[in-house]
Write a protein that holds these residues in place. Sequence first.
Motif, mmCIF file in Angstrom:
data_model
loop_
_atom_site.group_PDB
_atom_site.id
_atom_site.type_symbol
_atom_site.label_atom_id
_atom_site.label_comp_id
_atom_site.label_asym_id
_atom_site.label_seq_id
_atom_site.Cartn_x
_atom_site.Cartn_y
_atom_site.Cartn_z
ATOM 1 N N ASN A 194 6.360 6.276 0.599
ATOM 2 C CA ASN A 194 6.710 4.901 0.970
ATOM 3 C C ASN A 194 5.687 3.894 0.465
ATOM 4 O O ASN A 194 4.530 4.218 0.246
ATOM 5 C CB ASN A 194 6.791 4.772 2.496
ATOM 6 N N VAL A 195 6.151 2.673 0.331
ATOM 7 C CA VAL A 195 5.274 1.532 0.080
ATOM 8 C C VAL A 195 5.379 0.647 1.315
ATOM 9 O O VAL A 195 6.476 0.258 1.726
ATOM 10 C CB VAL A 195 5.698 0.749 -1.186
ATOM 11 N N ILE A 196 4.241 0.365 1.898
ATOM 12 C CA ILE A 196 4.191 -0.472 3.099
ATOM 13 C C ILE A 196 3.803 -1.889 2.679
ATOM 14 O O ILE A 196 2.790 -2.097 2.010
ATOM 15 C CB ILE A 196 3.152 0.057 4.118
ATOM 16 N N TYR A 197 4.619 -2.855 3.078
ATOM 17 C CA TYR A 197 4.373 -4.258 2.749
ATOM 18 C C TYR A 197 3.797 -4.974 3.962
ATOM 19 O O TYR A 197 4.185 -4.712 5.099
ATOM 20 C CB TYR A 197 5.683 -4.941 2.327
ATOM 21 N N SER A 198 2.864 -5.890 3.694
ATOM 22 C CA SER A 198 2.271 -6.692 4.766
ATOM 23 C C SER A 198 2.062 -8.117 4.256
ATOM 24 O O SER A 198 1.999 -8.365 3.052
ATOM 25 C CB SER A 198 0.943 -6.096 5.224
ATOM 26 N N GLU A 201 0.856 -1.178 0.000
ATOM 27 C CA GLU A 201 0.000 0.000 0.000
ATOM 28 C C GLU A 201 0.899 1.237 0.000
ATOM 29 O O GLU A 201 1.847 1.324 0.773
ATOM 30 C CB GLU A 201 -0.862 -0.025 1.255
ATOM 31 N N LYS A 202 0.588 2.176 -0.899
ATOM 32 C CA LYS A 202 1.334 3.426 -0.949
ATOM 33 C C LYS A 202 0.956 4.277 0.256
ATOM 34 O O LYS A 202 -0.212 4.409 0.587
ATOM 35 C CB LYS A 202 1.014 4.202 -2.225
ATOM 36 N N ASP A 203 1.965 4.838 0.889
ATOM 37 C CA ASP A 203 1.765 5.754 2.009
ATOM 38 C C ASP A 203 2.688 6.946 1.776
ATOM 39 O O ASP A 203 3.821 6.959 2.240
ATOM 40 C CB ASP A 203 2.083 5.059 3.334
ATOM 41 N N GLY A 204 2.207 7.896 0.987
ATOM 42 C CA GLY A 204 3.056 9.020 0.593
ATOM 43 C C GLY A 204 4.173 8.530 -0.312
ATOM 44 O O GLY A 204 3.924 7.925 -1.345
#
Length: 87
Positions: free
Chosen positions: A63-67, A58-61
């Motif tokens: 950054n890309v957050i991986y889960s 998921e894009k967060d500004g």
Amino acid sequence: MVNKVFKALSDPTRRKIIEYLKERDMTAGEIANYFDISKPSISHHLSILKNAELVLWEKDGQNVIYSLNTTVVQEVMKWFFDLREGN
């Protein structure tokens, strides 16, 4: 799908990434801090994990957050148990 998952999990670095993501969501940079390999190599491993649908992003500004995609993990575990039980 199962073949992609097994291919993705065949590499020890990718298995370790999965273990880290089991603990918490992270950026690629945070994941890279755990390894002594280049950031492009980490990106390559993450790409393979995404292709196998083992990780979500998921894009967060900037950054890309991986889960961890627990749905796919559950499907693979079900496949293993069904195989074991002969279903």
